[in-house]
Design a protein around this motif. Structure first.
Motif, PDB file in Angstrom:
ATOM      1  N   TYR A  66       0.847  -1.186   0.000  1.00  0.00           N
ATOM      2  CA  TYR A  66       0.000   0.000   0.000  1.00  0.00           C
ATOM      3  C   TYR A  66       0.883   1.236   0.000  1.00  0.00           C
ATOM      4  O   TYR A  66       1.924   1.264   0.650  1.00  0.00           O
ATOM      5  N   THR A  69      -1.709   7.821   0.013  1.00  0.00           N
ATOM      6  CA  THR A  69      -1.975   8.803  -1.038  1.00  0.00           C
ATOM      7  C   THR A  69      -2.606  10.086  -0.512  1.00  0.00           C
ATOM      8  O   THR A  69      -2.597  11.099  -1.192  1.00  0.00           O
ATOM      9  N   ARG A  80      -3.572   3.221  -1.222  1.00  0.00           N
ATOM     10  CA  ARG A  80      -3.937   2.412  -2.394  1.00  0.00           C
ATOM     11  C   ARG A  80      -2.857   1.379  -2.641  1.00  0.00           C
ATOM     12  O   ARG A  80      -1.683   1.620  -2.345  1.00  0.00           O
ATOM     13  N   THR A  81      -3.277   0.261  -3.234  1.00  0.00           N
ATOM     14  CA  THR A  81      -2.282  -0.746  -3.568  1.00  0.00           C
ATOM     15  C   THR A  81      -1.355  -0.200  -4.641  1.00  0.00           C
ATOM     16  O   THR A  81      -1.796   0.336  -5.659  1.00  0.00           O
ATOM     17  N   PRO A  87      -6.302  -4.173  -7.498  1.00  0.00           N
ATOM     18  CA  PRO A  87      -6.343  -2.777  -7.076  1.00  0.00           C
ATOM     19  C   PRO A  87      -7.339  -2.580  -5.929  1.00  0.00           C
ATOM     20  O   PRO A  87      -8.479  -3.022  -6.014  1.00  0.00           O
ATOM     21  N   GLN A  89      -8.347   0.296  -2.567  1.00  0.00           N
ATOM     22  CA  GLN A  89      -8.116   1.537  -1.836  1.00  0.00           C
ATOM     23  C   GLN A  89      -8.778   1.394  -0.470  1.00  0.00           C
ATOM     24  O   GLN A  89      -9.921   0.946  -0.378  1.00  0.00           O
ATOM     25  N   ASN A 108     -13.349   0.246   2.012  1.00  0.00           N
ATOM     26  CA  ASN A 108     -12.506  -0.476   1.056  1.00  0.00           C
ATOM     27  C   ASN A 108     -13.217  -0.506  -0.285  1.00  0.00           C
ATOM     28  O   ASN A 108     -14.387  -0.904  -0.363  1.00  0.00           O
ATOM     29  N   GLY A 110     -12.463  -1.547  -4.550  1.00  0.00           N
ATOM     30  CA  GLY A 110     -11.506  -2.154  -5.459  1.00  0.00           C
ATOM     31  C   GLY A 110     -12.139  -3.164  -6.377  1.00  0.00           C
ATOM     32  O   GLY A 110     -13.350  -3.413  -6.336  1.00  0.00           O
TER      33      GLY A 110
END
Length: 160
Positions: A66, A69, A80-81, A87, A89, A108, A110
């Motif tokens: 992660y 951001t 975020r990954t 993917p 967040q 979460n 994604g």
């Protein structure tokens, strides 16, 4: 695509809850699926910092990194990954809930690629249940009188 939001009220001041929850090194103590954490950058919670997590979910071991951001200390953290199986967040928000209580929201979002389509259909309810349990564990840790769980207890000891 999954988008799961859960929230809980924790009877601790906002700064205490945010400081503990935002520290990735505390994640294995309150996230049941996270088994290990390793800093990939300087061990500082800041935009651009990276942390590697090893998790167990649906019988699979997931390794992912992660990247932080967005950070508004004591109010919001978004990561975020940067590398991983899909993917994702994760967002934490904290707000005062009256008195010395905090409302923490965990979100979460994604795209769970790498899992069979059938599992993807039931992933959101499974994630929601896991996230509720994780927040309940966090609440229990922070509302208990565990010295490592709060800055408040550390400050009290320092004044003794």
């Amino acid at each position: 695509m999954v988008d799961v939001v859960t929230a809980i009220e924790i009877n601790r001041p906002c700064g205490v809850v945010a400081a503990y929850a935002a520290n990735p090194e505390n994640a294995p103590a309150w996230y049941s699926n996270i088994k290990a954490v390793r800093w990939e950058s300087d061990p500082v919670v800041a935009v651009g910092s990276k942390v590697a997590f090893r998790a167990q979910f649906l019988g699979k071991t997931l390794d992912y990194i992660y990247e932080f951001t967005e950070l508004d200390p004591g109010r919001k953290l978004v990561m975020r990954t940067a590398n991983g199986p899909f993917p994702m967040q994760t967002s934490y928000t904290w707000e005062e809930a009256g008195g010395d209580s905090t409302r923490m929201t965990l979100r979460n979002t994604g795209s769970p690629a790498g899992f069979p389509a059938v599992i993807s259909l039931v992933m959101a309810p499974m994630m929601r249940r896991a996230m509720r349990n994780d927040l309940a564990k966090l609440k229990s840790l922070l509302e208990g009188d565990r010295p490592q769980a709060t800055q408040e207890n550390t400050q009290r000891k320092d004044k003794s």
